[in-house]
Design a protein around this motif. Sequence first.
Motif, short mmCIF file in Angstrom:
data_model
loop_
_atom_site.label_atom_id
_atom_site.label_comp_id
_atom_site.label_asym_id
_atom_site.label_seq_id
_atom_site.Cartn_x
_atom_site.Cartn_y
_atom_site.Cartn_z
N LYS A 1 9.44 0.87 1.62
CA LYS A 1 7.81 0.45 1.35
C LYS A 1 7.68 0.11 -0.28
O LYS A 1 7.39 -0.94 -0.60
CB LYS A 1 6.87 1.26 1.75
N GLN A 2 8.10 1.28 -1.03
CA GLN A 2 8.11 0.81 -2.38
C GLN A 2 8.88 -0.07 -3.05
O GLN A 2 8.55 -0.85 -3.73
CB GLN A 2 8.48 2.19 -3.02
N ALA A 3 9.89 -0.33 -2.31
CA ALA A 3 10.99 -1.42 -2.89
C ALA A 3 10.25 -2.80 -2.67
O ALA A 3 10.49 -3.54 -3.13
CB ALA A 3 12.54 -1.02 -2.31
N TRP A 4 10.03 -2.72 -1.34
CA TRP A 4 9.21 -4.23 -0.93
C TRP A 4 8.08 -4.51 -1.73
O TRP A 4 7.92 -5.58 -2.12
CB TRP A 4 8.78 -4.20 0.55
N LYS A 5 7.37 -3.43 -1.98
CA LYS A 5 6.23 -3.60 -2.85
C LYS A 5 6.45 -4.06 -4.24
O LYS A 5 5.96 -4.94 -4.91
CB LYS A 5 5.22 -2.41 -3.04
N ASP A 6 7.71 -3.40 -4.77
CA ASP A 6 8.07 -4.02 -5.80
C ASP A 6 8.48 -5.42 -5.96
O ASP A 6 8.60 -6.27 -7.01
CB ASP A 6 9.27 -2.95 -6.47
N TRP A 7 9.12 -5.92 -4.86
CA TRP A 7 9.79 -7.08 -4.71
C TRP A 7 8.53 -8.23 -4.75
O TRP A 7 8.55 -9.01 -5.54
CB TRP A 7 10.52 -7.33 -3.47
N GLU B 1 10.19 6.51 2.74
CA GLU B 1 9.32 5.83 3.79
C GLU B 1 9.72 4.39 3.92
O GLU B 1 9.81 3.68 2.76
CB GLU B 1 7.86 5.96 3.41
N GLY B 2 10.13 4.00 5.12
CA GLY B 2 10.39 2.44 5.22
C GLY B 2 9.15 1.58 5.65
O GLY B 2 7.86 2.17 5.79
N LEU B 3 9.34 0.33 6.00
CA LEU B 3 8.48 -0.52 6.21
C LEU B 3 7.89 -0.09 7.67
O LEU B 3 8.75 0.30 8.49
CB LEU B 3 8.78 -2.02 6.21
N ASP B 4 6.71 -0.52 7.87
CA ASP B 4 6.23 -0.47 9.16
C ASP B 4 6.66 -1.45 10.36
O ASP B 4 6.73 -0.92 11.73
CB ASP B 4 4.57 -0.42 9.21
N GLU B 5 6.91 -2.58 9.86
CA GLU B 5 7.42 -3.62 10.65
C GLU B 5 8.34 -4.44 9.70
O GLU B 5 8.05 -4.78 8.42
CB GLU B 5 6.31 -4.40 11.23
N PRO B 6 9.19 -5.21 10.34
CA PRO B 6 9.97 -6.38 9.50
C PRO B 6 8.97 -7.37 8.82
O PRO B 6 7.88 -7.66 9.49
CB PRO B 6 10.68 -7.10 10.62
N PHE C 1 9.24 -10.50 7.95
CA PHE C 1 9.36 -11.72 8.40
C PHE C 1 10.19 -11.75 9.79
O PHE C 1 10.98 -10.86 9.75
CB PHE C 1 9.48 -12.82 7.58
N PRO C 2 10.38 -12.79 10.80
CA PRO C 2 11.28 -12.66 11.80
C PRO C 2 12.57 -13.03 11.36
O PRO C 2 12.85 -13.69 10.48
CB PRO C 2 10.44 -13.85 12.66
N GLY C 3 13.34 -12.76 12.23
CA GLY C 3 14.78 -13.05 12.16
C GLY C 3 15.82 -12.06 11.59
O GLY C 3 15.30 -10.99 11.17
N ASP C 4 16.93 -12.44 11.17
CA ASP C 4 17.92 -11.29 10.88
C ASP C 4 17.64 -10.81 9.42
O ASP C 4 18.01 -9.67 9.21
CB ASP C 4 19.47 -12.17 10.77
N LYS C 5 17.39 -11.60 8.53
CA LYS C 5 17.12 -11.29 7.30
C LYS C 5 15.71 -10.28 7.21
O LYS C 5 15.97 -9.26 6.48
CB LYS C 5 16.66 -12.49 6.20
N PHE D 1 13.84 -4.65 6.84
CA PHE D 1 13.27 -3.47 7.67
C PHE D 1 14.06 -2.28 7.75
O PHE D 1 13.64 -1.14 7.56
CB PHE D 1 12.92 -3.85 9.20
N GLU D 2 15.33 -2.50 8.14
CA GLU D 2 16.39 -1.19 8.16
C GLU D 2 16.99 -0.72 7.04
O GLU D 2 17.35 0.44 6.85
CB GLU D 2 17.52 -1.65 8.98
N ASN D 3 16.69 -1.42 5.80
CA ASN D 3 17.54 -0.87 4.57
C ASN D 3 16.56 -0.80 3.22
O ASN D 3 16.93 -0.45 2.29
CB ASN D 3 18.56 -1.91 4.49
N VAL D 4 15.18 -1.19 3.43
CA VAL D 4 14.44 -1.26 2.28
C VAL D 4 13.19 -0.59 2.40
O VAL D 4 12.48 -0.48 3.55
CB VAL D 4 14.05 -2.89 1.82
#
Length: 90
Positions: A36-42, A15-20, A22-26, A31-34
Amino acid sequence: MTRIVNCVKLGVATEGLDEPPFPGDKGMEIFENVSKQAWKDWLGKQTMLINEYKLASFDPKARSFLADERRKFLFEGNNEMPEGYVPPKD
């Protein structure tokens, strides 16, 4: 509907994030490659880094440091802990 991404951190389609985050390329790259779990871990690692190094969110050097650590954690597989770090006891 759940959005699935091939998570670069976890190495699985999940499962991916629901939205980026933060704004911008990063933000879009995350959003495209990480997942929800990995983002939570970060976010957990980021909190630990802020506390261990006593970082201030308004300090440009701290923001740059966290951006670099985020890149290493999410995209390079680096999960090194600060020297002398002792995890909290349960």
